[in-house]
Write a protein that holds these residues in place. Structure first.
Motif, mmCIF file in Angstrom:
data_model
loop_
_atom_site.group_PDB
_atom_site.id
_atom_site.type_symbol
_atom_site.label_atom_id
_atom_site.label_comp_id
_atom_site.label_asym_id
_atom_site.label_seq_id
_atom_site.Cartn_x
_atom_site.Cartn_y
_atom_site.Cartn_z
ATOM 1 N N THR A 1 -20.528 -20.520 44.867
ATOM 2 C CA THR A 1 -21.079 -19.814 43.851
ATOM 3 C C THR A 1 -22.100 -20.697 43.283
ATOM 4 O O THR A 1 -23.376 -20.246 42.894
ATOM 5 C CB THR A 1 -20.088 -19.390 42.833
ATOM 6 O OG1 THR A 1 -18.839 -18.592 43.218
ATOM 7 C CG2 THR A 1 -20.591 -18.545 41.478
ATOM 8 N N SER A 2 -21.979 -22.063 43.157
ATOM 9 C CA SER A 2 -22.874 -22.953 42.512
ATOM 10 C C SER A 2 -23.569 -24.151 43.535
ATOM 11 O O SER A 2 -24.563 -24.774 43.370
ATOM 12 C CB SER A 2 -22.347 -23.736 41.314
ATOM 13 O OG SER A 2 -21.126 -24.237 41.877
ATOM 14 N N ARG A 3 -23.151 -24.015 44.661
ATOM 15 C CA ARG A 3 -23.540 -24.974 45.443
ATOM 16 C C ARG A 3 -23.408 -24.825 47.073
ATOM 17 O O ARG A 3 -22.600 -23.963 47.530
ATOM 18 C CB ARG A 3 -22.693 -26.494 45.182
ATOM 19 C CG ARG A 3 -23.364 -27.735 45.936
ATOM 20 C CD ARG A 3 -22.585 -29.011 45.039
ATOM 21 N NE ARG A 3 -23.467 -30.192 45.494
ATOM 22 C CZ ARG A 3 -23.129 -30.970 46.354
ATOM 23 N NH1 ARG A 3 -22.017 -30.824 46.848
ATOM 24 N NH2 ARG A 3 -23.832 -32.076 46.293
ATOM 25 N N ALA B 1 -26.457 -32.216 54.542
ATOM 26 C CA ALA B 1 -27.496 -31.929 53.578
ATOM 27 C C ALA B 1 -26.759 -31.047 52.183
ATOM 28 O O ALA B 1 -25.646 -30.618 52.630
ATOM 29 C CB ALA B 1 -28.746 -31.126 53.833
ATOM 30 N N ALA B 2 -27.275 -30.855 51.167
ATOM 31 C CA ALA B 2 -26.787 -30.225 50.041
ATOM 32 C C ALA B 2 -27.835 -29.626 49.191
ATOM 33 O O ALA B 2 -28.980 -30.104 49.237
ATOM 34 C CB ALA B 2 -25.689 -31.279 49.147
ATOM 35 N N SER B 3 -27.347 -28.610 48.559
ATOM 36 C CA SER B 3 -28.519 -27.996 47.685
ATOM 37 C C SER B 3 -27.624 -27.369 46.490
ATOM 38 O O SER B 3 -26.386 -27.090 46.587
ATOM 39 C CB SER B 3 -29.059 -26.739 48.284
ATOM 40 O OG SER B 3 -29.528 -26.008 47.357
ATOM 41 N N ASP B 4 -28.165 -27.356 45.370
ATOM 42 C CA ASP B 4 -27.638 -26.772 43.958
ATOM 43 C C ASP B 4 -27.896 -25.281 43.854
ATOM 44 O O ASP B 4 -27.467 -24.566 42.841
ATOM 45 C CB ASP B 4 -27.962 -27.368 42.767
ATOM 46 C CG ASP B 4 -27.460 -28.885 42.672
ATOM 47 O OD1 ASP B 4 -26.420 -29.116 42.951
ATOM 48 O OD2 ASP B 4 -28.329 -30.004 41.932
ATOM 49 N N GLU B 5 -28.503 -24.684 45.033
ATOM 50 C CA GLU B 5 -28.863 -23.211 44.875
ATOM 51 C C GLU B 5 -27.660 -22.557 45.552
ATOM 52 O O GLU B 5 -27.613 -22.019 46.649
ATOM 53 C CB GLU B 5 -30.007 -23.096 45.733
ATOM 54 C CG GLU B 5 -31.349 -23.492 45.121
ATOM 55 C CD GLU B 5 -32.622 -23.235 45.795
ATOM 56 O OE1 GLU B 5 -33.344 -22.132 45.615
ATOM 57 O OE2 GLU B 5 -32.793 -23.949 46.859
ATOM 58 N N GLY B 6 -26.578 -22.077 44.639
ATOM 59 C CA GLY B 6 -25.490 -21.398 45.097
ATOM 60 C C GLY B 6 -25.739 -19.969 44.877
ATOM 61 O O GLY B 6 -26.683 -19.618 44.632
ATOM 62 N N ALA C 1 -32.766 -25.985 52.974
ATOM 63 C CA ALA C 1 -31.941 -27.036 52.543
ATOM 64 C C ALA C 1 -31.469 -27.711 53.946
ATOM 65 O O ALA C 1 -31.253 -28.946 54.088
ATOM 66 C CB ALA C 1 -30.480 -26.421 52.147
ATOM 67 N N ALA C 2 -31.727 -27.227 55.170
ATOM 68 C CA ALA C 2 -31.346 -27.453 56.310
ATOM 69 C C ALA C 2 -32.406 -27.819 57.107
ATOM 70 O O ALA C 2 -32.235 -28.448 58.421
ATOM 71 C CB ALA C 2 -30.276 -26.488 57.044
ATOM 72 N N VAL C 3 -33.583 -28.275 56.628
ATOM 73 C CA VAL C 3 -34.864 -28.553 57.416
ATOM 74 C C VAL C 3 -34.682 -29.801 58.178
ATOM 75 O O VAL C 3 -35.176 -29.635 59.559
ATOM 76 C CB VAL C 3 -36.046 -28.743 56.561
ATOM 77 C CG1 VAL C 3 -35.953 -29.764 55.569
ATOM 78 C CG2 VAL C 3 -37.398 -28.867 56.982
ATOM 79 N N GLY C 4 -33.980 -30.777 57.952
ATOM 80 C CA GLY C 4 -34.173 -31.904 58.901
ATOM 81 C C GLY C 4 -32.632 -31.683 59.566
ATOM 82 O O GLY C 4 -32.742 -32.474 60.364
ATOM 83 N N ILE D 1 -24.871 -21.314 63.953
ATOM 84 C CA ILE D 1 -24.579 -21.741 62.399
ATOM 85 C C ILE D 1 -23.260 -20.869 61.718
ATOM 86 O O ILE D 1 -23.357 -19.624 62.022
ATOM 87 C CB ILE D 1 -25.541 -21.554 61.505
ATOM 88 C CG1 ILE D 1 -26.769 -22.229 61.835
ATOM 89 C CG2 ILE D 1 -25.342 -21.884 60.065
ATOM 90 C CD1 ILE D 1 -28.139 -21.744 61.383
ATOM 91 N N LEU D 2 -22.228 -21.458 61.295
ATOM 92 C CA LEU D 2 -21.023 -20.915 60.876
ATOM 93 C C LEU D 2 -21.034 -21.268 59.412
ATOM 94 O O LEU D 2 -20.978 -22.546 59.001
ATOM 95 C CB LEU D 2 -19.782 -21.602 61.601
ATOM 96 C CG LEU D 2 -18.551 -20.840 61.250
ATOM 97 C CD1 LEU D 2 -18.390 -19.401 61.345
ATOM 98 C CD2 LEU D 2 -17.627 -21.545 62.034
ATOM 99 N N ILE D 3 -20.865 -20.154 58.782
ATOM 100 C CA ILE D 3 -20.785 -20.533 57.129
ATOM 101 C C ILE D 3 -19.577 -19.695 56.721
ATOM 102 O O ILE D 3 -19.008 -18.794 57.087
ATOM 103 C CB ILE D 3 -21.975 -19.666 56.627
ATOM 104 C CG1 ILE D 3 -23.510 -20.201 57.152
ATOM 105 C CG2 ILE D 3 -22.231 -19.932 54.986
ATOM 106 C CD1 ILE D 3 -24.554 -19.342 56.575
ATOM 107 N N CYS D 4 -18.795 -20.418 55.537
ATOM 108 C CA CYS D 4 -17.582 -19.816 54.606
ATOM 109 C C CYS D 4 -18.285 -19.733 53.418
ATOM 110 O O CYS D 4 -19.388 -20.211 53.018
ATOM 111 C CB CYS D 4 -16.692 -20.646 54.906
ATOM 112 S SG CYS D 4 -16.761 -22.558 53.842
ATOM 113 N N GLY D 5 -17.531 -19.070 52.606
ATOM 114 C CA GLY D 5 -17.933 -18.843 51.362
ATOM 115 C C GLY D 5 -18.470 -17.595 50.764
ATOM 116 O O GLY D 5 -18.575 -16.629 51.614
ATOM 117 N N MET D 6 -19.259 -17.701 49.574
ATOM 118 C CA MET D 6 -19.996 -16.645 48.941
ATOM 119 C C MET D 6 -21.184 -16.128 49.856
ATOM 120 O O MET D 6 -21.719 -14.906 49.407
ATOM 121 C CB MET D 6 -20.298 -17.011 47.614
ATOM 122 C CG MET D 6 -18.891 -17.426 46.839
ATOM 123 S SD MET D 6 -17.562 -16.098 46.797
ATOM 124 C CE MET D 6 -18.524 -14.793 46.002
ATOM 125 N N ALA D 7 -21.561 -16.659 50.720
ATOM 126 C CA ALA D 7 -22.697 -16.017 51.262
ATOM 127 C C ALA D 7 -22.232 -14.645 52.020
ATOM 128 O O ALA D 7 -23.092 -14.163 52.493
ATOM 129 C CB ALA D 7 -23.145 -17.137 52.763
#
Length: 298
Positions: free
Chosen positions: A11-13, A29-34, A50-53, A63-69
């Motif tokens: 939600t937040s990160r 990498a990390a971002s505060d854009e939750g 966020a993942a540019v590098g 790409i495998l994502i968990c969470g609120m995406a």
């Protein structure tokens, strides 16, 4: 060389890891854009920034994502698996605009009676069970919406959610208690208040107003009201969840500071718990889920 990319979008990160084909982390990498800061059309450009590098210049990457995406207001909604079930269902592929991105999102879990849902925590549970396959007990995952999860035989049997963290934020910023809170923290005040809270027979709303009255009538040390507010909310939550955790081993998975507060509340209620770091278990769960993607591709 990046073999695939794992991400935990809360939600937040947003947290991202690049891994090689052997499962070793090669970058992060990390971002505060939750999720709460984004509209669905903003997820892909946010991820790319966020993942540019970590992304290859050409060619696709898994790409495998968990969470609120995977929530209704996330990148793209994916399904829920109904409990009782294993923690992680088969990840679901979503559509993307950038040809480099082959994105899959892990489904959440749902419960019909009483109605409940989770997204993200199921991946931490899977990571925990990977290291503790015979665990039979309760997993508590403190957070904005704390989960209490009954686990047995490698499956999530049932769970309950308490929106204690959200209540703390609302009460501390928008209620009549807000003017009494400062940025400090009084450890002794928390321990004293949580010992009372786990045994309180009063309504939560009444105990909360007592905090306001005490702040007006007594000389209160800096940080005491904030600590007592946290103690009342967490203590009463722990007490209300007693039918779930009583006579069960309890594992705490979460941020170290918040997990410590729940550990102290549980101890005040007569139950010890073992603590585990959430980030490591999230990545372990993502790695376990990625294996299912690899098996499907073979």
């Amino acid at each position: 060389m990046t073999g695939w990319i794992a991400a935990d979008w809360g939600t937040s990160r947003l947290r991202i890891w690049a891994l090689n084909v052997g499962g070793e982390v090669t970058g992060s990498a990390a971002s505060d854009e939750g999720m709460r800061h984004l509209t669905p059309d903003a997820f892909e450009p946010t991820f790319l920034r966020a993942a540019v590098g970590l992304l290859p210049e050409v060619g696709p990457v898994e790409i495998l994502i968990c969470g609120m995406a995977g929530a209704r207001t996330g990148w793209q909604e994916v399904s829920y698996a109904a409990v009782p079930c294993v923690p992680i269902a088969r990840p679901e592929r979503i559509k993307t605009g950038d040809p480099r991105l082959h994105v899959s999102i892990i489904p959440g879990l749902s419960q019909s009676t009483p109605p409940d849902v989770m997204r993200g925590e199921e991946t931490q549970i899977a990571g925990f069970l990977k290291a503790n396959p015979g665990f039979d007990g309760v997993i508590c995952l403190p957070g904005t919406h704390t989960k209490w999860v009954r686990v047995a035989e490698g499956r999530v049997q049932s769970f309950r959610t308490a929106m204690t963290g959200e209540l703390f934020d609302l009460l501390g910023t928008r209620s009549t208690l807000a003017g009494l809170l400062d940025d400090g923290w009084d450890e002794a005040a928390f321990d004293e208040a949580v010992n009372r809270a786990v045994r309180s027979q009063s309504a939560l709303a009444a105990d909360l107003f007592s905090l306001r009255a005490a702040g007006l009538l007594e000389k209160v040390a800096p940080g005491a009201v904030r600590a007592r507010l946290s103690a009342v909310l967490i203590g009463q939550e722990v007490a209300s969840m007693r039918p779930i955790w009583q006579d069960q081993p309890v594992a705490l998975i979460g941020d170290a500071t918040l997990a410590d507060l729940y550990h102290r509340a549980l101890k005040a209620a007569g139950r010890d718990a073992e603590r585990f770091e959430a980030g490591e278990l999230t990545l372990a769960g993502l790695c376990a889920a990625f294996e299912t993607l690899r098996e499907d591709a073979q």
